[in-house]
Design a protein around this motif. Structure first.
Motif, PDB file in Angstrom:
ATOM      1  N   ASN A  85       0.714  -1.341   0.003  1.00 57.20           N
ATOM      2  CA  ASN A  85      -0.243   0.184   0.107  1.00 57.20           C
ATOM      3  C   ASN A  85       0.867   1.378   0.227  1.00 57.20           C
ATOM      4  OD1 ASN A  85       1.307   0.047   2.759  1.00 57.20           O
ATOM      5  ND2 ASN A  85      -1.200  -0.240   3.893  1.00 57.20           N
ATOM      6  N   GLY A  86       2.159   1.394  -0.055  1.00 57.14           N
ATOM      7  CA  GLY A  86       3.049   2.414  -0.051  1.00 57.14           C
ATOM      8  C   GLY A  86       3.368   3.198   1.058  1.00 57.14           C
ATOM      9  N   GLN A  87       3.040   2.089   2.308  1.00 52.55           N
ATOM     10  CA  GLN A  87       3.622   3.249   3.691  1.00 52.55           C
ATOM     11  C   GLN A  87       5.522   2.520   3.785  1.00 52.55           C
ATOM     12  OE1 GLN A  87       0.901   1.594   6.228  1.00 52.55           O
ATOM     13  NE2 GLN A  87      -0.213   3.576   5.649  1.00 52.55           N
ATOM     14  N   ALA A  88       6.485   3.084   3.891  1.00 54.34           N
ATOM     15  CA  ALA A  88       7.272   2.111   4.229  1.00 54.34           C
ATOM     16  C   ALA A  88       8.180   2.569   5.923  1.00 54.34           C
ATOM     17  CB  ALA A  88       8.336   3.825   4.131  1.00 54.34           C
ATOM     18  N   GLN A  89       8.589   1.054   5.364  1.00 61.34           N
ATOM     19  CA  GLN A  89       8.393   0.921   7.466  1.00 61.34           C
ATOM     20  C   GLN A  89      10.352   0.612   7.357  1.00 61.34           C
ATOM     21  OE1 GLN A  89       6.671  -2.388   8.557  1.00 61.34           O
ATOM     22  NE2 GLN A  89       6.540  -2.004  10.564  1.00 61.34           N
ATOM     23  N   SER A  90      11.145   0.633   8.395  1.00 56.92           N
ATOM     24  CA  SER A  90      11.926   0.135   9.092  1.00 56.92           C
ATOM     25  C   SER A  90      12.019  -1.181  10.214  1.00 56.92           C
ATOM     26  CB  SER A  90      12.699   0.990  10.527  1.00 56.92           C
ATOM     27  OG  SER A  90      13.395   2.150   9.132  1.00 56.92           O
ATOM     28  N   ARG A  91      12.765  -2.261   8.891  1.00 59.10           N
ATOM     29  CA  ARG A  91      11.766  -3.398   9.862  1.00 59.10           C
ATOM     30  C   ARG A  91      13.593  -3.771  10.489  1.00 59.10           C
ATOM     31  NH1 ARG A  91       7.958  -6.316   6.206  1.00 59.10           N
ATOM     32  NH2 ARG A  91       6.055  -5.554   6.124  1.00 59.10           N
ATOM     33  N   TYR A  92      14.265  -5.036  11.222  1.00 56.94           N
ATOM     34  CA  TYR A  92      15.339  -5.562  11.438  1.00 56.94           C
ATOM     35  C   TYR A  92      15.478  -7.111  10.983  1.00 56.94           C
ATOM     36  CZ  TYR A  92      14.849  -3.408  15.720  1.00 56.94           C
ATOM     37  OH  TYR A  92      15.627  -1.899  17.034  1.00 56.94           O
ATOM     38  N   VAL A  93      16.355  -6.977  10.426  1.00 53.19           N
ATOM     39  CA  VAL A  93      16.761  -8.276   9.899  1.00 53.19           C
ATOM     40  C   VAL A  93      17.568  -9.575   9.906  1.00 53.19           C
ATOM     41  CG1 VAL A  93      17.481  -9.281   7.335  1.00 53.19           C
ATOM     42  CG2 VAL A  93      16.264  -6.872   7.332  1.00 53.19           C
ATOM     43  N   ILE A  94      17.217 -10.494  10.356  1.00 53.12           N
ATOM     44  CA  ILE A  94      17.362 -12.162  10.445  1.00 53.12           C
ATOM     45  C   ILE A  94      18.029 -12.844   9.675  1.00 53.12           C
ATOM     46  CG2 ILE A  94      16.985 -11.334  12.582  1.00 53.12           C
ATOM     47  CD1 ILE A  94      15.015 -14.229  11.904  1.00 53.12           C
ATOM     48  N   ARG A  95      19.292 -13.430   9.481  1.00 50.95           N
ATOM     49  CA  ARG A  95      19.600 -14.592   8.447  1.00 50.95           C
ATOM     50  C   ARG A  95      19.246 -15.360   9.273  1.00 50.95           C
ATOM     51  NH1 ARG A  95      24.290 -13.187   7.010  1.00 50.95           N
ATOM     52  NH2 ARG A  95      22.747 -12.188   4.953  1.00 50.95           N
ATOM     53  N   THR A  96      18.738 -16.849   9.218  1.00 55.43           N
ATOM     54  CA  THR A  96      17.676 -18.028  10.100  1.00 55.43           C
ATOM     55  C   THR A  96      17.557 -18.990   8.989  1.00 55.43           C
ATOM     56  OG1 THR A  96      17.000 -19.350  12.146  1.00 55.43           O
ATOM     57  CG2 THR A  96      15.533 -18.154  10.059  1.00 55.43           C
ATOM     58  N   LEU A  97      18.294 -20.390   8.941  1.00 58.19           N
ATOM     59  CA  LEU A  97      17.919 -22.072   8.419  1.00 58.19           C
ATOM     60  C   LEU A  97      16.323 -21.960   8.497  1.00 58.19           C
ATOM     61  CD1 LEU A  97      20.935 -23.793   9.110  1.00 58.19           C
ATOM     62  CD2 LEU A  97      20.489 -23.109   7.358  1.00 58.19           C
ATOM     63  N   LEU A  98      16.325 -22.233   6.937  1.00 60.12           N
ATOM     64  CA  LEU A  98      14.536 -22.651   6.330  1.00 60.12           C
ATOM     65  C   LEU A  98      14.635 -24.217   6.360  1.00 60.12           C
ATOM     66  CD1 LEU A  98      11.850 -20.999   5.045  1.00 60.12           C
ATOM     67  CD2 LEU A  98      12.496 -22.270   3.829  1.00 60.12           C
ATOM     68  N   THR A  99      13.795 -24.627   6.351  1.00 57.79           N
ATOM     69  CA  THR A  99      13.384 -25.744   5.825  1.00 57.79           C
ATOM     70  C   THR A  99      12.140 -26.417   5.571  1.00 57.79           C
ATOM     71  OG1 THR A  99      14.730 -27.552   7.210  1.00 57.79           O
ATOM     72  CG2 THR A  99      13.520 -28.825   6.883  1.00 57.79           C
ATOM     73  N   LEU A 100      12.153 -26.303   3.898  1.00 59.52           N
ATOM     74  CA  LEU A 100      11.017 -27.137   2.870  1.00 59.52           C
ATOM     75  C   LEU A 100      11.022 -28.021   2.729  1.00 59.52           C
ATOM     76  CD1 LEU A 100       8.888 -23.983   1.200  1.00 59.52           C
ATOM     77  CD2 LEU A 100       9.419 -26.692   0.522  1.00 59.52           C
ATOM     78  N   GLY A 101      10.458 -29.225   2.680  1.00 58.77           N
ATOM     79  CA  GLY A 101      10.684 -30.338   1.967  1.00 58.77           C
ATOM     80  C   GLY A 101      11.802 -30.934   3.121  1.00 58.77           C
ATOM     81  N   ASP A 102      12.323 -31.154   2.014  1.00 52.91           N
ATOM     82  CA  ASP A 102      13.799 -32.399   2.210  1.00 52.91           C
ATOM     83  C   ASP A 102      14.868 -31.246   1.911  1.00 52.91           C
ATOM     84  OD1 ASP A 102      14.323 -31.509  -0.269  1.00 52.91           O
ATOM     85  OD2 ASP A 102      14.173 -34.143  -0.547  1.00 52.91           O
ATOM     86  N   ARG A 103      14.442 -29.983   1.510  1.00 52.84           N
ATOM     87  CA  ARG A 103      15.944 -29.119   1.690  1.00 52.84           C
ATOM     88  C   ARG A 103      16.040 -27.795   2.381  1.00 52.84           C
ATOM     89  NH1 ARG A 103      15.847 -27.175  -4.582  1.00 52.84           N
ATOM     90  NH2 ARG A 103      15.560 -29.303  -5.552  1.00 52.84           N
ATOM     91  N   THR A 104      17.369 -27.741   2.789  1.00 53.40           N
ATOM     92  CA  THR A 104      17.276 -26.820   4.241  1.00 53.40           C
ATOM     93  C   THR A 104      18.414 -25.275   3.061  1.00 53.40           C
ATOM     94  OG1 THR A 104      16.422 -28.285   5.643  1.00 53.40           O
ATOM     95  CG2 THR A 104      18.072 -26.043   6.440  1.00 53.40           C
ATOM     96  N   TRP A 105      18.107 -24.260   4.188  1.00 52.43           N
ATOM     97  CA  TRP A 105      19.224 -22.926   3.120  1.00 52.43           C
ATOM     98  C   TRP A 105      19.051 -22.359   4.266  1.00 52.43           C
ATOM     99  CZ3 TRP A 105      14.868 -24.188   1.057  1.00 52.43           C
ATOM    100  CH2 TRP A 105      13.674 -23.552   0.667  1.00 52.43           C
ATOM    101  N   PRO A 106      19.301 -21.190   4.003  1.00 54.86           N
ATOM    102  CA  PRO A 106      19.658 -19.942   4.759  1.00 54.86           C
ATOM    103  C   PRO A 106      18.915 -19.119   4.353  1.00 54.86           C
ATOM    104  CG  PRO A 106      22.142 -19.623   3.881  1.00 54.86           C
ATOM    105  CD  PRO A 106      20.764 -21.198   3.534  1.00 54.86           C
ATOM    106  N   VAL A 107      17.669 -18.140   4.952  1.00 54.26           N
ATOM    107  CA  VAL A 107      17.348 -17.194   4.481  1.00 54.26           C
ATOM    108  C   VAL A 107      16.986 -15.942   5.601  1.00 54.26           C
ATOM    109  CG1 VAL A 107      14.478 -16.821   4.360  1.00 54.26           C
ATOM    110  CG2 VAL A 107      15.754 -19.392   3.070  1.00 54.26           C
ATOM    111  N   GLU A 108      17.178 -14.980   4.695  1.00 53.97           N
ATOM    112  CA  GLU A 108      17.191 -13.158   5.398  1.00 53.97           C
ATOM    113  C   GLU A 108      15.256 -13.099   6.009  1.00 53.97           C
ATOM    114  OE1 GLU A 108      18.624 -10.409   4.112  1.00 53.97           O
ATOM    115  OE2 GLU A 108      20.586 -11.619   4.476  1.00 53.97           O
ATOM    116  N   PHE A 109      15.109 -13.082   6.636  1.00 58.80           N
ATOM    117  CA  PHE A 109      13.529 -13.176   7.686  1.00 58.80           C
ATOM    118  C   PHE A 109      13.569 -11.783   7.617  1.00 58.80           C
ATOM    119  CE2 PHE A 109      13.531 -16.895   7.055  1.00 58.80           C
ATOM    120  CZ  PHE A 109      11.975 -17.096   6.782  1.00 58.80           C
ATOM    121  N   THR A 110      12.660 -10.309   7.390  1.00 58.72           N
ATOM    122  CA  THR A 110      12.487  -8.969   8.454  1.00 58.72           C
ATOM    123  C   THR A 110      11.244  -9.222   8.834  1.00 58.72           C
ATOM    124  OG1 THR A 110      10.470  -8.363   6.608  1.00 58.72           O
ATOM    125  CG2 THR A 110      12.728  -7.673   6.230  1.00 58.72           C
ATOM    126  N   LEU A 111      11.194  -8.931  10.285  1.00 60.07           N
ATOM    127  CA  LEU A 111      10.457  -8.896  11.136  1.00 60.07           C
ATOM    128  C   LEU A 111       9.772  -7.912  11.530  1.00 60.07           C
ATOM    129  CD1 LEU A 111      13.787  -9.954  13.832  1.00 60.07           C
ATOM    130  CD2 LEU A 111      12.514 -11.182  12.962  1.00 60.07           C
TER     131      LEU A 111
END
Length: 157
Positions: A85-111
């Motif tokens: 909707n066009g609104q800007a927001q500051s967010r903290y970003v973390i990197r953690t492992l994600l598992t989906l199916g039989d794959r696991t890899w690092p992903v960055e998430f905003t909180l």
């Protein structure tokens, strides 16, 4: 029609784990329109640990039954995100492992606060690219629900 044999197909919604945070059985919505993935969090508090920047937060899981999980993770950065909707927001970003199916890899998430949203986790296009995934939006829960293989090694509170 070209096919991409090295890519796995996922649906519009999938089960995921975030093993480093000790979180299993999360329903995630796939959002190819978002570049960054997002995790619903509140009570976000930055702090220092061993000279590094970290963040402590409460992750909110489930939609019908609310579950809360206190987490800690190294802080990657603080990013300005512009919502649909066009609104800007500051967010903290973390990197953690994600598992989906039989794959696991690092992903960055905003909180971010997603309390009004049906899905507490969004998987954006960067996570899909890194995981070598393609989306069939006509399908849901294509991949098997991942299991937590080993106890979390970092980031759990």
């Amino acid at each position: 029609m070209k096919t991409f044999d090295q890519l796995s197909v996922i649906g519009l919604r999938e089960w995921i784990n975030l093993p480093e945070l000790g979180m299993v059985g999360l329903r995630a919505k796939i959002d190819t329109g978002a570049s960054t993935s997002t995790l619903h969090a509140s009570d976000i508090q930055p702090f220092k640990r061993d000279g590094g920047d970290w963040v402590r937060f409460t992750a909110h899981l489930g939609t019908l039954v609310q579950r809360r999980h206190r987490c800690e993770a190294p802080l990657v950065t603080v990013k300005t995100i512009r919502s649909s909707n066009g609104q800007a927001q500051s967010r903290y970003v973390i990197r953690t492992l994600l598992t989906l199916g039989d794959r696991t890899w690092p992903v960055e998430f905003t909180l971010a606060c997603r309390k009004t949203m049906r899905y507490r986790v969004l998987l954006g296009s960067k996570a899909l690219i890194k995981g070598q995934l393609v989306v069939n939006p006509a399908l849901t829960y294509v991949q098997d629900k991942p299991v937590l293989i080993s106890p979390p090694t970092t980031g759990a509170a």
